[in-house]
Design a protein around this motif. Structure first.
Motif, mmCIF file in Angstrom:
data_model
loop_
_atom_site.group_PDB
_atom_site.id
_atom_site.type_symbol
_atom_site.label_atom_id
_atom_site.label_comp_id
_atom_site.label_asym_id
_atom_site.label_seq_id
_atom_site.Cartn_x
_atom_site.Cartn_y
_atom_site.Cartn_z
ATOM 1 N N TRP A 95 0.833 -1.214 0.000
ATOM 2 C CA TRP A 95 0.000 0.000 0.000
ATOM 3 C C TRP A 95 0.863 1.258 0.000
ATOM 4 C CZ3 TRP A 95 -0.534 3.756 3.912
ATOM 5 C CH2 TRP A 95 -1.554 4.685 3.680
ATOM 6 N N VAL A 96 1.964 1.234 0.753
ATOM 7 C CA VAL A 96 2.878 2.385 0.773
ATOM 8 C C VAL A 96 3.494 2.601 -0.603
ATOM 9 C CG1 VAL A 96 5.033 3.271 1.750
ATOM 10 C CG2 VAL A 96 3.337 2.196 3.232
ATOM 11 N N LEU A 97 3.867 1.506 -1.272
ATOM 12 C CA LEU A 97 4.432 1.640 -2.624
ATOM 13 C C LEU A 97 3.429 2.247 -3.589
ATOM 14 C CD1 LEU A 97 6.506 -1.629 -3.216
ATOM 15 C CD2 LEU A 97 7.343 0.699 -2.938
ATOM 16 N N ALA A 112 10.947 0.388 -4.305
ATOM 17 C CA ALA A 112 10.671 -1.032 -4.051
ATOM 18 C C ALA A 112 11.952 -1.810 -3.777
ATOM 19 C CB ALA A 112 9.927 -1.627 -5.243
ATOM 20 N N GLY A 113 13.055 -1.425 -4.411
ATOM 21 C CA GLY A 113 14.322 -2.093 -4.129
ATOM 22 C C GLY A 113 14.966 -1.617 -2.846
ATOM 23 N N ALA A 114 14.743 -0.335 -2.471
ATOM 24 C CA ALA A 114 15.363 0.197 -1.254
ATOM 25 C C ALA A 114 14.662 -0.294 0.002
ATOM 26 C CB ALA A 114 15.347 1.725 -1.296
ATOM 27 N N GLY A 115 13.356 -0.589 -0.071
ATOM 28 C CA GLY A 115 12.610 -0.993 1.106
ATOM 29 C C GLY A 115 13.137 -2.250 1.783
ATOM 30 N N ARG A 134 16.270 -4.946 6.190
ATOM 31 C CA ARG A 134 17.373 -5.817 6.624
ATOM 32 C C ARG A 134 18.341 -5.051 7.522
ATOM 33 N NH1 ARG A 134 16.994 -8.144 1.332
ATOM 34 N NH2 ARG A 134 18.591 -6.724 0.543
ATOM 35 N N THR A 135 18.610 -3.791 7.193
ATOM 36 C CA THR A 135 19.486 -2.979 8.032
ATOM 37 C C THR A 135 18.885 -2.779 9.414
ATOM 38 O OG1 THR A 135 20.370 -1.817 6.107
ATOM 39 C CG2 THR A 135 20.621 -0.742 8.241
ATOM 40 N N LEU A 136 17.591 -2.471 9.470
ATOM 41 C CA LEU A 136 16.924 -2.277 10.763
ATOM 42 C C LEU A 136 16.924 -3.565 11.578
ATOM 43 C CD1 LEU A 136 15.295 -0.380 12.586
ATOM 44 C CD2 LEU A 136 13.226 -1.149 11.413
ATOM 45 N N VAL A 172 19.787 5.799 0.902
ATOM 46 C CA VAL A 172 20.458 6.768 0.022
ATOM 47 C C VAL A 172 21.538 6.087 -0.799
ATOM 48 C CG1 VAL A 172 21.912 8.828 0.015
ATOM 49 C CG2 VAL A 172 19.909 8.736 1.493
ATOM 50 N N GLY A 173 22.311 5.204 -0.180
ATOM 51 C CA GLY A 173 23.344 4.493 -0.935
ATOM 52 C C GLY A 173 22.774 3.628 -2.042
ATOM 53 N N TYR A 174 21.665 2.939 -1.756
ATOM 54 C CA TYR A 174 21.064 2.107 -2.793
ATOM 55 C C TYR A 174 20.485 2.946 -3.919
ATOM 56 C CZ TYR A 174 17.706 -0.812 -5.226
ATOM 57 O OH TYR A 174 16.991 -1.442 -6.208
ATOM 58 N N LEU A 175 19.792 4.027 -3.584
ATOM 59 C CA LEU A 175 19.198 4.862 -4.636
ATOM 60 C C LEU A 175 20.270 5.518 -5.502
ATOM 61 C CD1 LEU A 175 16.258 6.583 -2.719
ATOM 62 C CD2 LEU A 175 16.158 4.663 -4.330
ATOM 63 N N ARG A 176 21.404 5.878 -4.905
ATOM 64 C CA ARG A 176 22.492 6.432 -5.710
ATOM 65 C C ARG A 176 23.032 5.385 -6.684
ATOM 66 N NH1 ARG A 176 25.904 7.280 -1.956
ATOM 67 N NH2 ARG A 176 25.189 9.355 -1.384
#
Length: 446
Positions: free
Chosen positions: A249-251, A263-266, A271-273, A405-409
């Motif tokens: 729903w957020v996407l 969708a790829g950053a989520g 996993r980081t959290l 931010v790293g993934y989106l870059r």
């Protein structure tokens, strides 16, 4: 007379040639302004070019260039960046104002995210064992809440059980400190100590109204804490049971061009959290066990409750370890004396050194890559904005933001290499005037 006549003849010839050049130049200017091809007049002799002023319009004013084209390129870039930074600052200010108004809801949801990241692996394991999703969620949530409630009850029970003994120990410790101050080389007299105690008593007596109001505020805070706990419990249940549908729903709220990157950053942010929460719980448990054992063998009052406090304060990076360690040292000082306090200080420093150089790098690894300076600043900012809850949430928020931010870059660079158009890549505004022929040639070659 003959010489004067020859000089006048030469001067006349020069004036004639100058008049011919002026006529030729006038014809060229008229041809340029009217757009009619000029008729070239071949001079009799080669003539050097004559600099003339640019044409003057009919109203007598010179034509002025476009103001934007006159501004240097660096200043235009600075202006474009500046108004964007101002817009971001305004957005952050509005966001902080909104968060401060609904701080209880935000902190409750953040706590629910942390608890969900800790409990979700148990739901996954129960699902693999064949339990339905609802039953696995209920079992995990109930067990998790029961454990958290038992820990809180144990701490309160231990404090109430040892409160009388602690007050007696504190009174004896204060008397010992008084005797030590009298025998110390600082030349402290008993009259000075009695004056200090009298001043403290008078201060408490004159500020009774403020203390009473602080107590009433404490009741309000207690009600807010209970409300936040209920919100966190309900949010945790829904996140454990229906987390995927909530993320879908957020996407759907994200604009279509940016949806693939988000969708790829989520999942990477989640996993980081999860890695942060698991690692922090494990490190906090190790700290509490070893420091608690040290307090127990040194015969410090309330060793077990202090160990539980150390476990809870470990969720505030850097600052929490200092506060909990200082609390343990102070309790040892007022109850057992200076030498026991020094022993507790040695145990706390040893465990914290092992944590910082061995446990944190080994357990958390590269999953949470946040510089210590960023940790300190984020904890300070979170504490200023939302108190203890903000300090707890600040570091995982920074870690997740760093991952996103790293993934989106990297995603944007991959899209650029693949030749896919990026949203907002076309020049616009004042920057559009800076598109040079070189850039156009590069685009054509690409």
């Amino acid at each position: 007379m003959a010489k004067r006549a020859g000089w006048l003849g030469r001067l006349g010839n020069r004036l004639s040639r100058m008049e011919a050049r002026l006529d030729e130049r006038r014809a060229e200017v008229e041809a340029e302004t009217s757009g009619v091809p000029q008729q070239h007049v071949t001079p009799a002799t080669p003539v050097a070019p004559v600099e003339t002023a640019p044409p003057v319009p009919a109203d007598g004013l010179r034509a002025r260039p476009d103001p934007v084209s006159v501004v240097p390129w660096g200043m235009r870039v600075a202006a474009e960046v500046s108004w964007r930074l101002l817009l971001l600052a305004g957005m952050l200010w509005v966001m902080m104002r909104v968060i401060s108004e609904v701080r209880l809801v935000v902190l409750a949801f953040a706590a629910a995210l942390l608890v969900t990241a800790l409990l979700q692996p148990f739901v996954v394991r129960l699902r693999r064992l064949g339990l339905p999703r609802g039953l696995a969620t209920a079992v995990t949530a109930i067990l998790g809440f029961v454990v958290i409630g038992l820990v809180g009850w144990f701490v309160v029970w231990q404090v109430m059980e040892n409160l009388d003994d602690l007050s007696d120990r504190v009174r004896d410790g204060i008397n010992e400190l008084k005797l030590w101050a009298l025998d110390s080389p600082f030349h402290v007299t008993e009259k000075q100590i009695n004056d200090i105690a009298k001043n403290l008593t008078d201060t408490i007596g004159t500020n009774t109204e403020e203390i009473t109001s602080a107590g009433l505020q404490g009741v309000t805070v207690l009600v807010e804490v209970l409300t936040g706990m209920l919100l966190a419990m309900f949010s945790t249940l829904f996140l454990l049971y229906d987390g995927k549908r909530i993320w879908t729903w957020v996407l759907g709220l994200v604009p279509a061009p940016a949806r693939q990157g988000v969708a790829g950053a989520g999942p990477r942010a989640w996993r980081t959290l999860t890695a942060y929460v698991r690692g922090t719980v494990l490190v906090a448990l190790i700290d509490a066990v070893f420091i608690g054992l040290g307090l127990y063998f040194l015969d410090v009052t309330m060793a077990v409750p202090l160990a539980v406090f150390i476990f809870l304060f470990a969720f505030i990076p850097l600052v929490g370890a200092v506060i909990s360690g200082a609390l343990a040292v102070v309790v040892a000082l007022v109850t057992q004396g200076v030498y026991t306090a020094l022993g507790v200080l040695a145990v706390v420093l040893l465990v914290q050194q092992i944590e910082g150089h061995v446990l944190q790098p080994f357990i958390l690894g590269r999953a949470v890559r946040v510089h210590p300076l960023a940790v300190v600043l984020s904890v300070a900012a979170g504490g200023m904005i939302a108190g203890i809850g903000g300090a707890v949430v600040a570091v995982p928020l920074v870690a997740v933001t760093n991952t996103v931010v790293g993934y989106l870059r990297a995603y944007s660079q991959d899209q650029l290499r693949a030749g896919a158009p990026l949203v907002g890549a076309a020049p616009h505004g004042a920057m559009a005037l800076g598109v040079t022929a070189l850039e156009t040639g590069e685009d054509r070659r690409a």
